[in-house]
Design an enzyme around this catalytic site. Structure first.
Site, PDB file in Angstrom:
ATOM      1  N   SER A 370     -26.487  26.600 -41.604  1.00 44.84           N
ATOM      2  CA  SER A 370     -26.589  26.822 -40.164  1.00 44.84           C
ATOM      3  C   SER A 370     -27.971  26.411 -39.684  1.00 44.84           C
ATOM      4  CB  SER A 370     -26.346  28.291 -39.834  1.00 44.84           C
ATOM      5  OG  SER A 370     -27.430  29.089 -40.288  1.00 44.84           O
ATOM      6  N   ASP A 371     -28.112  26.167 -38.388  1.00 46.90           N
ATOM      7  CA  ASP A 371     -29.439  25.969 -37.824  1.00 46.90           C
ATOM      8  C   ASP A 371     -30.097  27.335 -37.650  1.00 46.90           C
ATOM      9  OD1 ASP A 371     -31.667  24.758 -36.750  1.00 46.90           O
ATOM     10  OD2 ASP A 371     -30.540  23.450 -35.418  1.00 46.90           O
ATOM     11  N   TYR A 372     -31.341  27.325 -37.252  1.00 46.58           N
ATOM     12  CA  TYR A 372     -32.207  28.507 -37.199  1.00 46.58           C
ATOM     13  C   TYR A 372     -31.573  29.627 -36.357  1.00 46.58           C
ATOM     14  CZ  TYR A 372     -36.850  30.769 -37.162  1.00 46.58           C
ATOM     15  OH  TYR A 372     -37.911  31.624 -37.328  1.00 46.58           O
ATOM     16  N   THR A 373     -31.190  30.714 -36.989  1.00 51.58           N
ATOM     17  CA  THR A 373     -30.566  31.904 -36.386  1.00 51.58           C
ATOM     18  C   THR A 373     -29.274  31.592 -35.639  1.00 51.58           C
ATOM     19  OG1 THR A 373     -31.796  31.857 -34.266  1.00 51.58           O
ATOM     20  CG2 THR A 373     -32.852  32.990 -36.124  1.00 51.58           C
ATOM     21  N   ALA A 374     -28.619  30.480 -35.951  1.00 50.76           N
ATOM     22  CA  ALA A 374     -27.414  30.097 -35.208  1.00 50.76           C
ATOM     23  C   ALA A 374     -26.261  31.054 -35.442  1.00 50.76           C
ATOM     24  CB  ALA A 374     -27.002  28.669 -35.570  1.00 50.76           C
TER      25      ALA A 374
END
Length: 836
Positions: A370-374
């Site tokens: 996932s992307d950052y905190t997605a």
């Protein structure tokens, strides 16, 4: 999303073949065999339809991103030689080893053995240890480098962390790796990631700039050097390349990609993956690549980062997915999800993207991060009420590793124990992570990337900086030249003016990893280093990049009055493009436009040097500057590279990978648009047009001038079956259509040009773009020299998603276009027919 169905006569066709074959053969064994084939294919097409989808993806993405390889074949290999400097780096990195090793459970003797030993390791892992392998957290960045909180170090000891990003430096990463290997129950090594987008210590032009070179070898080489440098600093994994198609220059992340065209972007994606990952991931100078952001992130509404995307299934498959497919075909190890929603479903919880397309159709075997905190952001998206449901949705959709918010770590064990997530699915995700750690050689030698001596050897950058200088020169696009360039050595006085003239930090761009501003070369430095001793070079700031409500141009005007030429450095700061850097206006910021107009009144030739991370709307500069040089953010050697071009030591050959609009009102604007029922027509009011502006862009896709001039001859089509401009589809499938154009250097100096091949399908079952790039060739010619640029057209180049969403070629009339840009082409039309 809706699945396309095959034509209704497919069933009848299969039935006819079966009945005829059985009647002819009248052999019982053959009947059984034919019946089995018939039933299998009917089931695949009408029940599951995955076979049809795979064939469709292969045909179309083969046209856009390179021909797919058959299942089981080797990954795509380099087709260009490595410079000796790169080979030297690779050999140095390969020889570097540490003596601090430990025997780990998994070996890399062969695939079968590896799978067995990973299975054995999985059988001995607790559920919490498995989930820990799916947890990616950030180290802390401070002024003196990365650090790690004590709590996170304790998490490593407890097996709760499988990967770390923003951790670099051989000593620091060695320390963390030692905790994982020597102080945990199973000794599973960590994976270290970092955003190395266009260089680690040696900084290359921003990706959009490199794409302007249209030189795949250059881009692969720069990624290779970045991999060598970051691997020496203890990093295994880069969050690059970004392969999003971007057609809205308001979106700040246009700077990270390859522009607006899926064909060009697909080839660039594959080249960068090969550069990062090399030929063999087990070498300690290679790193995992990560294609991002999956998918269609660049189509954000209003050009706002992180915002909604709502496009058709056809647009998704034809425009936004091909570069990702090319990256997968090139062997990319990881894929990153995107922040946005696509057609109402956030990309991080999108099973159609992550399972149906990526896993089922493309057979991607790496892991998805996932992307950052997605994952946690699924809550404000409005599809999950809490973190537990967000975790279930993301993991269930196909996300293997969770970046930063520790949602998987907190919630997956609970979801397994309540029966909402299968531990078998967790085992599969963990296996994907462990396989890539194995391929990197981390189980054989977990410290192979953490050698301080090898890292120190990377401080000597001379040969790598020479490569960066060459890449920066190739990325420069000469937009306009009214005889002001190159600057003759006889000129006595040059005034270098503008807020970016001596801005070494901005030359590095927004994602410059460990590049140092005090090691970068500014434009002023480059000009002073190359100016003849008889030339006086003066400098004035003029104005700031942004701001200056009441600017004072007096000093700049005073300096300019005494000059023969004004070199005016304008554009954006490095932070005006990149993540979270969308702009509602894309003209020159601050008082820069006013500075240009003030200097223009002096009637001294002005050479505008643009430094920016997106296409800018600069109609006044285009109308009144004597020359415009687009240099993007050129990296460590930007100033030297620009000076090479200004003084004629390098003949520019860059071409725009993205359209420059006249104003933000034209946005989004791109060359391969549809025609509409009322295309623009001079003098006709009721057409698709603007009242206050031409519809044509300021500078079109593929545009770029040279100090040479090139003449393109007529397009010649050669094929044994081509009669009266008619070509049989059957013969085209057997022998490609050879397209040839004679190109002549009509200038007085040696130069390079990029010949571009476009096609247009004039009539289809669905509307087709007015142009589609299908090939490009670099030609290098001496003055007066001519050469033939040749291209081969196959059925794959003419294929598209038809009305029923099947992929194939439709007979009809096609136009072939070849030229130095999308707006300057020679044309030839032929008709594709079914029969003889």
């Amino acid at each position: 999303m809706k699945q396309g169905l095959p034509p209704n006569n497919a069933f009848r066709w299969f039935a006819w073949v079966w009945v005829t074959w059985v009647w002819i053969t009248r052999v019982w064994v053959t009947r059984v065999w034919v019946t089995w084939v018939w039933v299998t294919w009917v089931w695949a097409i009408w029940v599951d339809r995955r076979v049809l989808r795979m064939v469709s993806y292969g045909i179309l993405y083969g046209a856009l991103g390179g021909c797919p390889r058959p299942a089981g074949s080797a990954p795509m290999q380099r087709t260009v030689g490595e410079p000796s400097s790169i080979r030297a780096d690779a050999e140095e990195a390969n020889d570097a080893r540490t003596n601090d090793t430990r025997t780990i459970n998994v070996r890399t003797t062969n695939v079968q053995t590896t799978n067995v030993q990973i299975s054995d390791l999985l059988s001995r892992m607790t559920l919490e240890e498995k989930v820990g392998q799916l947890n990616l957290i950030s180290a802390d960045l401070d002024r003196t480098g990365p650090s790690m909180e004590t709590a996170h170090q304790d998490d490593i000891k407890r097996g709760r962390i499988g990967a770390i990003f923003n951790a670099y430096g051989a000593e620091f990463t060695h320390k963390l790796q030692a905790i994982a290997v020597e102080q945990t129950r199973l000794g599973i090594p960590l994976l270290f990631g970092y955003d190395v987008v266009h260089g680690f210590r040696t900084i290359f032009p921003v990706p959009l700039g490199e794409a302007a070179s249209w030189n795949l070898e250059t881009m692969e080489r720069s990624a290779r050097i970045a991999a060598i440098e970051m691997a020496a600093a203890g990093v295994h994994w880069t969050f690059a390349p970004m392969v999003d198609i971007a057609r809205d220059p308001r979106w700040g992340r246009v700077v990270e990609g390859a522009g607006e065209d899926p064909f060009l972007a697909s080839r660039i994606a594959a080249a960068r993956v090969r550069g990062f990952q090399g030929r063999d991931l087990s070498r300690p100078d290679t790193v995992l690549a990560c294609a991002k952001h999956f998918a269609a992130y660049g189509a954000a509404q209003a050009g706002r980062d992180y915002f909604t995307v709502d496009i058709s299934e056809r647009s998704l498959h034809e425009t936004y997915l091909p570069p990702f497919y090319a990256a997968v075909e090139a062997g990319v190890g990881t894929i990153m999800t995107a922040f946005h929603e696509l057609s109402g479903v956030p990309a991080t919880s999108h099973p159609y993207l992550l399972k149906r397309v990526l896993r089922d159709a493309w057979r991607f075997s790496g892991f998805v991060v996932s992307d950052y905190t997605a994952v946690a952001e699924l809550i404000p998206h409005g599809v999950a009420p809490d973190l537990r449901e967000a975790t279930r949705l993301a993991f269930g959709a196909g996300v293997d590793m969770d970046m930063q918010d520790s949602a998987f770590l907190k919630e997956l064990p609970k979801l397994v124990r309540t029966g909402r997530v299968s531990e078998r699915d967790i085992d599969q995700a963990v296996r994907r992570v462990l396989v890539l750690k194995t391929k990197l050689g981390l189980f054989d030698d977990p410290y192979r990337y953490h050698d301080p001596a090898r890292e120190r050897s990377m401080q000597q950058q001379d040969h790598r900086r020479a490569t960066a200088r060459d890449a920066a020169r190739r990325s420069i696009v000469l937009l306009k030249n009214e005889g002001a360039l190159p600057i003759e050595s006889s000129r006595r006085r040059i005034a270098v003016i503008g807020p970016l003239a001596n801005a070494r930090d901005h030359a590095l761009g927004s994602w410059h990893a460990q590049g140092k501003a005090d090691e970068a070369i500014s434009l002023l430095q480059g000009i002073r280093a190359q100016a003849p001793a008889t030339m006086n070079v003066t400098h004035a700031l003029g104005c700031s990049i942004d701001g200056d409500e009441n600017p004072d141009f007096s000093e700049a005007i005073r300096v300019a009055r005494t000059a023969d030429r004004i070199v005016l450095a304008l554009g954006e700061s490095a932070t005006m493009s990149g993540e979270a850097a969308s702009r509602s206006e894309i003209d020159l910021p601050g008082a820069q436009r006013d500075l240009f107009l003030a200097l223009r009144k002096l009637r001294i030739p002005i050479i505008v040097v643009l430094m920016n991370g997106r296409p800018l709307a600069i109609p006044e500069l285009a109308a009144h500057a004597d020359a415009i040089v687009e240099t993007w953010f050129g990296g460590s050697e930007a100033g030297n590279a620009i000076a090479d071009v200004l003084f004629g030591r390098y003949n520019p050959s860059g071409k725009l990978p993205v359209t420059f609009p006249r104003s933000v009102g034209q946005v989004p604007i791109f060359y391969n648009h549809k025609n509409s029922g009322r295309p623009p027509k001079p003098g006709d009011h009721y057409r698709s047009r603007y009242l206050d502006s031409p519809t044509a862009p300021l500078y079109p896709f593929g545009h770029g001038l040279s100090y040479s001039t090139f003449r393109y001859g007529e397009v010649r089509l050669g094929h044994p079956d081509l009669r009266s401009h008619k070509l049989s589809l059957r013969r085209l499938a057997q022998t490609p259509l050879r397209v040839t154009v004679r190109i002549t250097n009509t200038g007085s100096v040696r130069g390079e040009d990029v010949a571009q091949l476009y096609i247009r399908d004039l009539v289809g079952s669905v509307t087709r773009p007015v142009q589609e790039l299908r090939g490009f060739r670099r030609v290098s010619l001496e003055p007066g020299q001519s050469t033939d640029a040749t291209f081969d057209i196959t059925p794959a180049a003419l294929a598209f998603y038809r009305r029923d969403m099947s992929v194939g070629v439709e007979p009809g009339e096609f136009t072939i276009m070849v030229g130095p840009s999308s707006a300057q082409v020679k044309r030839k039309t032929f008709r594709l027919v079914v029969g003889r």
